[in-house]
Design a protein around this motif. Sequence first.
Motif, PDB file in Angstrom:
ATOM      1  N   GLU A   1     -36.240 -38.968  73.342  1.00  0.00           N
ATOM      2  CA  GLU A   1     -34.953 -38.371  73.669  1.00  0.00           C
ATOM      3  C   GLU A   1     -34.238 -39.234  74.702  1.00  0.00           C
ATOM      4  OE1 GLU A   1     -34.054 -33.859  74.360  1.00  0.00           O
ATOM      5  OE2 GLU A   1     -34.347 -34.768  76.341  1.00  0.00           O
TER       6      GLU A   1
ATOM      7  N   ALA B   1     -27.583 -40.672  65.857  1.00  0.00           N
ATOM      8  CA  ALA B   1     -28.981 -40.462  66.210  1.00  0.00           C
ATOM      9  C   ALA B   1     -29.768 -40.221  64.934  1.00  0.00           C
ATOM     10  CB  ALA B   1     -29.127 -39.282  67.169  1.00  0.00           C
TER      11      ALA B   1
ATOM     12  N   ARG C   1     -21.172 -35.767  73.304  1.00  0.00           N
ATOM     13  CA  ARG C   1     -22.606 -36.089  73.316  1.00  0.00           C
ATOM     14  C   ARG C   1     -23.253 -35.735  74.654  1.00  0.00           C
ATOM     15  NH1 ARG C   1     -21.792 -35.263  69.027  1.00  0.00           N
ATOM     16  NH2 ARG C   1     -21.046 -36.766  67.497  1.00  0.00           N
TER      17      ARG C   1
ATOM     18  N   ARG D   1     -29.809 -37.033  72.497  1.00  0.00           N
ATOM     19  CA  ARG D   1     -30.071 -37.306  71.084  1.00  0.00           C
ATOM     20  C   ARG D   1     -31.452 -37.912  70.952  1.00  0.00           C
ATOM     21  NH1 ARG D   1     -26.404 -39.396  74.227  1.00  0.00           N
ATOM     22  NH2 ARG D   1     -24.691 -40.348  73.100  1.00  0.00           N
TER      23      ARG D   1
ATOM     24  N   SER E   1     -26.085 -33.722  59.409  1.00  0.00           N
ATOM     25  CA  SER E   1     -25.545 -32.893  60.488  1.00  0.00           C
ATOM     26  C   SER E   1     -25.147 -31.472  60.083  1.00  0.00           C
ATOM     27  CB  SER E   1     -24.397 -33.606  61.206  1.00  0.00           C
ATOM     28  OG  SER E   1     -23.188 -33.565  60.493  1.00  0.00           O
TER      29      SER E   1
ATOM     30  N   HIS F   1     -37.241 -34.980  63.643  1.00  0.00           N
ATOM     31  CA  HIS F   1     -36.563 -35.997  64.436  1.00  0.00           C
ATOM     32  C   HIS F   1     -37.589 -36.741  65.271  1.00  0.00           C
ATOM     33  CE1 HIS F   1     -37.013 -33.668  68.130  1.00  0.00           C
ATOM     34  NE2 HIS F   1     -36.506 -32.608  67.516  1.00  0.00           N
TER      35      HIS F   1
ATOM     36  N   THR G   1     -25.990 -37.002  63.587  1.00  0.00           N
ATOM     37  CA  THR G   1     -27.099 -37.403  62.714  1.00  0.00           C
ATOM     38  C   THR G   1     -26.642 -37.740  61.298  1.00  0.00           C
ATOM     39  OG1 THR G   1     -27.570 -35.084  62.213  1.00  0.00           O
ATOM     40  CG2 THR G   1     -28.775 -36.098  64.048  1.00  0.00           C
TER      41      THR G   1
ATOM     42  N   TYR H   1     -28.494 -33.090  69.447  1.00  0.00           N
ATOM     43  CA  TYR H   1     -29.052 -34.027  68.470  1.00  0.00           C
ATOM     44  C   TYR H   1     -28.241 -35.310  68.313  1.00  0.00           C
ATOM     45  CZ  TYR H   1     -32.056 -30.220  66.791  1.00  0.00           C
ATOM     46  OH  TYR H   1     -32.989 -29.220  66.685  1.00  0.00           O
ATOM     47  N   GLY H   2     -27.072 -35.403  68.954  1.00  0.00           N
ATOM     48  CA  GLY H   2     -26.187 -36.512  68.653  1.00  0.00           C
ATOM     49  C   GLY H   2     -25.583 -36.312  67.282  1.00  0.00           C
TER      50      GLY H   2
END
Length: 329
Positions: free
Chosen positions: A17, A164, A43, A46, A291, A13, A287, A284-285
């Motif tokens: 952030e 994210a 959330r 992320r 995910s 990633h 993704t 991570y939000g």
Amino acid sequence: MRGVQIRDIEIYHPSKEVDNEYYINYFAERGTDVTGLVTALGRNKRFIIDNQEENTFTMAVEASKRALDKGGLSAADVDLIIFTSQTPEYLLPSNALKLHHALGGDLLTACFDINANCAGILVAVEQAARYMASNPRIERALVVGADYLSVHSPEQPVYYSNFAESAVAVILEQVEGTRGLIDSIYQTDTSVIDNSLFPAHGLSNLYREEFTAKDAQVQFTPFDDSVCAESAVNSIRILLERNQMTTDDIKGFMFSQFTTGNIKRVSEELGIDQDKVPYIGDKYGYTATTSPFLALYEAIQAGQVKRGDYLVFWTVGAGWQNVSLLMQY
């Protein structure tokens, strides 16, 4: 008996952030309050791309290198590369071919891309495993998923404040005495087929004078996604029943991280202990395609999932399509 097992999994990633305040302030300047939205979606933090050097492809390369290094492998040890994304950096050549070149793949390596939206990596892993089971010459596969949606959706609150960036690389391997992929189920309902469109007016219209690059960005029409959770419950029940298993037999449920509400709804309907359902969307939000396997990666790192455990995966792709897998890790 030979099966197809997950040998290794690695992630990548971006380094930047951001927290909810960034998006709350960003959309407040545009006259929209997203405070309730990011809270409801679950959330907190992320990771997002904030430079021109990174994109879907570069993240995929980095995750792939990490997965190969972790397993003590080179790209020449891989017989199949599948790449999946709804935001590919290239349409031609395929991103799988670009990965093959970047990693130094073998002459006989099969390569192709697929796009199943947010369900992409589950579909790719399932298709790879089934292909490997029928073709003994494919001993190892590299399945890579990545998405970079923020650059394509800066005016869409649900997309921009929720999604994210990340990439996940999974190495599958034929091994003796394991079941690996056990079963899968798809449920497809295209009643909201045009609620998420990218490019908004289609590729063939990118060069029309009346459209600008901004017009190509994601076009999203909100809809009630609770129906996806209902379909997930139904799919998982079918998976377990036809394989003579119960939720007690499953060590971990790796679900779509789109909303905490859907995860809770599916878990409660199935009577699943929350300890079995990793939630990483606050870290991570959302993704997108990665995910469920990002959740698996975190569960493995935390020691919650061990070799031999039975796992259920579930996610949903725009359009919409639910995909659920039953696997033995």
